[in-house]
Design an enzyme around this catalytic site. Structure first.
Site, mmCIF file in Angstrom:
data_model
loop_
_atom_site.group_PDB
_atom_site.id
_atom_site.type_symbol
_atom_site.label_atom_id
_atom_site.label_comp_id
_atom_site.label_asym_id
_atom_site.label_seq_id
_atom_site.Cartn_x
_atom_site.Cartn_y
_atom_site.Cartn_z
ATOM 1 N N TYR A 199 0.859 -1.184 0.000
ATOM 2 C CA TYR A 199 0.000 0.000 0.000
ATOM 3 C C TYR A 199 0.892 1.230 0.000
ATOM 4 C CZ TYR A 199 -3.423 3.425 1.763
ATOM 5 O OH TYR A 199 -4.236 4.522 1.942
ATOM 6 N N ASP A 202 9.324 2.498 -0.608
ATOM 7 C CA ASP A 202 8.326 3.194 0.205
ATOM 8 C C ASP A 202 8.594 2.816 1.662
ATOM 9 O OD1 ASP A 202 4.656 3.151 0.437
ATOM 10 O OD2 ASP A 202 6.226 4.025 1.691
ATOM 11 N N LYS A 260 4.872 9.260 8.675
ATOM 12 C CA LYS A 260 4.699 8.711 10.026
ATOM 13 C C LYS A 260 5.722 9.235 11.044
ATOM 14 C CE LYS A 260 2.440 4.627 8.100
ATOM 15 N NZ LYS A 260 1.046 4.651 8.573
HETATM 16 P P1 KE4 Z 1 -0.665 8.250 4.630
HETATM 17 O O1 KE4 Z 1 -1.171 8.996 3.410
HETATM 18 O O2 KE4 Z 1 -1.757 7.445 5.308
HETATM 19 O O3 KE4 Z 1 0.110 9.166 5.595
HETATM 20 O O4 KE4 Z 1 0.464 7.204 4.151
HETATM 21 C C1 KE4 Z 1 0.125 6.250 3.173
HETATM 22 C C2 KE4 Z 1 1.085 5.075 3.281
HETATM 23 C C3 KE4 Z 1 2.084 4.947 2.345
HETATM 24 N N1 KE4 Z 1 2.979 3.928 2.409
HETATM 25 C C4 KE4 Z 1 2.913 3.011 3.406
HETATM 26 C C5 KE4 Z 1 3.917 1.899 3.443
HETATM 27 C C6 KE4 Z 1 1.906 3.100 4.403
HETATM 28 O O5 KE4 Z 1 1.851 2.171 5.379
HETATM 29 C C7 KE4 Z 1 0.968 4.150 4.340
HETATM 30 C C8 KE4 Z 1 -0.159 4.280 5.358
HETATM 31 N N2 KE4 Z 1 -0.286 3.215 6.277
HETATM 32 C C9 KE4 Z 1 -1.629 2.915 6.755
HETATM 33 C C10 KE4 Z 1 -1.501 1.798 7.787
HETATM 34 N N3 KE4 Z 1 -1.469 0.528 7.188
HETATM 35 C C11 KE4 Z 1 -2.313 4.120 7.292
HETATM 36 C C12 KE4 Z 1 -3.534 3.828 8.160
HETATM 37 C C13 KE4 Z 1 -4.779 4.377 7.540
HETATM 38 O O6 KE4 Z 1 -4.912 4.330 6.293
HETATM 39 O O7 KE4 Z 1 -5.635 4.831 8.329
#
Ligand code: KE4
Length: 430
Positions: free
Chosen positions: A145, A240, A268
């Site tokens: 993701y 990523d 994060k």
């Molecule tokens: P954000 O746009 O949510 O800050 O980051 C996206 C993203 C990109 N790359 C990786 C490897 C990530 O894990 C994420 C976001 N992680 C999820 C948790 N699995 C965010 C939780 C959510 O969507 O509420």
């Protein structure tokens, strides 16, 4: 029995105003049933909900809380920054400081651009790769993701996976026709895809350790193989590390596995819990970004002083290496206890971990890719989750999320978690 009436009332109210009552799908508990609780406050490894229930927290706001919640140095940094203003839209001293810290931890990063989320970081890194190479196609891996940008929300992990239909409505086929999705850990498939699309692939993007389909580790030769294949085909390798960056090692997965990607995405932890993202790497690639180059990328709140003050405090706390030694000790203790508890409960469980990131899969074989993760006995996760919650342990409300240990967790927290798991795993075994 946990009191829940205040959370219930708040959820009822939220449902009137917010789709699904949440601002991010995975929070809705749809994968585990029941209703989410509402948090009142958090400190260290613990969170308290609005009904006063206390939980040992293994979600850690999905990764940022590596020091634990409300770390004094972070709170103080934000308070001090806020006294001077909350946003300027003008360069401020926190920006070169944050950039320098990222470069210090990640030698592969020669230049870095700050933004406001992991999604923005990955979306922008893809646009940059396409602009720098003049090529259109991008290879990603199913179960990984990279946020919810259209062209990447294809066979994504995390919340998209939780609903069991990994693709998203609203993404026209034209937006994803240049996205090639392959099985993680399958180097032959990558080689074949690069051959079949010779000269057309701008980049390969991946989570070097997959934290959005549980926790999946790269096979020994996978990352080095990707590095040499991308060099052969003059495609960029994008790590990523939004989740693994500063988490699985101070220098992330690329330090752990000794691989130098061309670009890295961050998020994060570098925000200390406030909204931040970043992407960086080779300067000959990064210099294609506006205002120097023709690849446009921007953000009103990029370089926000409060978010950077929080992130700088978080990264400075990691510099000595002591935090990561603590995390490894805690992670090993949890792993050993969980494996023993599963054996006692007579339930097949595969526990996969990298430092303080982990996942307990219900199954009897290693999980190497998304299809392995999907084949796990996911029905067992629901009773496990709710029993853990009843016993005061909050794990992610989905079988497809990684768990996170913070430096604020104690041996008592770990041992209490294992005690709760003895009962939860017995329920899962039924
Ligand atoms: P954000 O746009 O949510 O800050 O980051 C996206 C993203 C990109 N790359 C990786 C490897 C990530 O894990 C994420 C976001 N992680 C999820 C948790 N699995 C965010 C939780 C959510 O969507 O509420």
């Amino acid at each position: 029995m946990r009191l829940t009436e205040k959370s219930k009332a708040l959820f009822e109210a939220s449902l009137q105003h917010i789709p699904g009552g949440v601002n991010s799908p995975v929070r809705a508990f749809r994968a585990v049933g029941g209703e989410p609780f509402f948090v009142d406050r958090a400190k260290g490894a613990h969170i308290w909900d609005v009904d006063g229930n206390n939980y040992i927290d293994y979600v850690g706001t999905w990764g940022p809380a590596i020091l634990g919640h409300a770390a004094p140095t972070i709170i103080q940094a934000v308070q001090q920054a806020a006294e001077k203003g909350t946003s300027f839209g003008i360069p401020n001293p926190y920006e070169p400081r944050m950039a320098t810290l990222i470069k210090q931890f990640f030698p592969s990063v020669e230049k870095v651009r700050l933004c406001n989320s992991g999604t923005e970081a990955c979306m922008s890194a893809i646009r940059l790769a396409r602009g720098a190479t003049g090529r259109h196609k991008v290879i990603k891996f199913d179960g990984c993701y990279h946020g919810h940008a259209d062209s990447l929300l294809v066979k994504a992990g995390s919340g998209a996976l939780t609903f069991g239909h990994p693709d998203s409505a609203g993404v026209p086929p034209a937006f994803t026709e240049h996205t090639i999705v392959l099985p993680y850990n399958d180097l032959n498939a990558v080689e074949a895809a690069l051959e079949a699309n010779r000269g057309e692939v701008a980049a390969i993007i991946l989570e070097p350790i997959v934290g959005n389909a549980g926790l999946i580790l790269p096979d020994d030769g996978f990352l080095p193989g990707l590095r040499s294949l991308t060099q052969q085909h003059e495609a960029l390798l994008i790590f990523d590390e939004v989740m693994t960056g500063f988490r699985v090692a101070r220098g992330g997965a690329q330090e752990r596995y000794g691989i130098t990607p061309d670009l890295t995405c961050f998020g994060k932890i570098i925000g200390g819990g406030l909204p931040v993202g970043a992407f960086g790497g080779r300067s000959d690639v990064m210099d294609h970004l506006a205002p120097l180059g023709a690849v446009y990328q921007a953000g009103t709140l990029s370089g926000n002083p409060l978010a950077l003050a929080a992130g700088i405090a978080a990264l400075e706390a990691l510099e000595s290496g002591q935090v990561h030694q603590t995390l490894e000790t805690l992670g090993a203790r949890l792993e050993q206890g969980m494996i023993q508890a599963a054996q006692e409960a007579g339930v097949a469980m595969t526990f996969q971990r990298s430092g303080s990131m982990f996942c307990a899969y219900f199954g009897d074989r290693p999980v190497r890719d998304l299809s392995d993760a999907m084949a796990c006995e996911r029905d067992r996760f629901k009773p496990y989750f709710h029993t853990m919650l009843e016993k005061g342990v909050y794990v992610a409300p989905s079988a497809f999320e990684a768990g996170f240990i913070s430096a604020a967790h104690t041996f008592e927290d770990i041992d209490a978690t294992i005690e709760a798991a003895r009962e939860a795993l017995k329920r899962a075994a039924q």
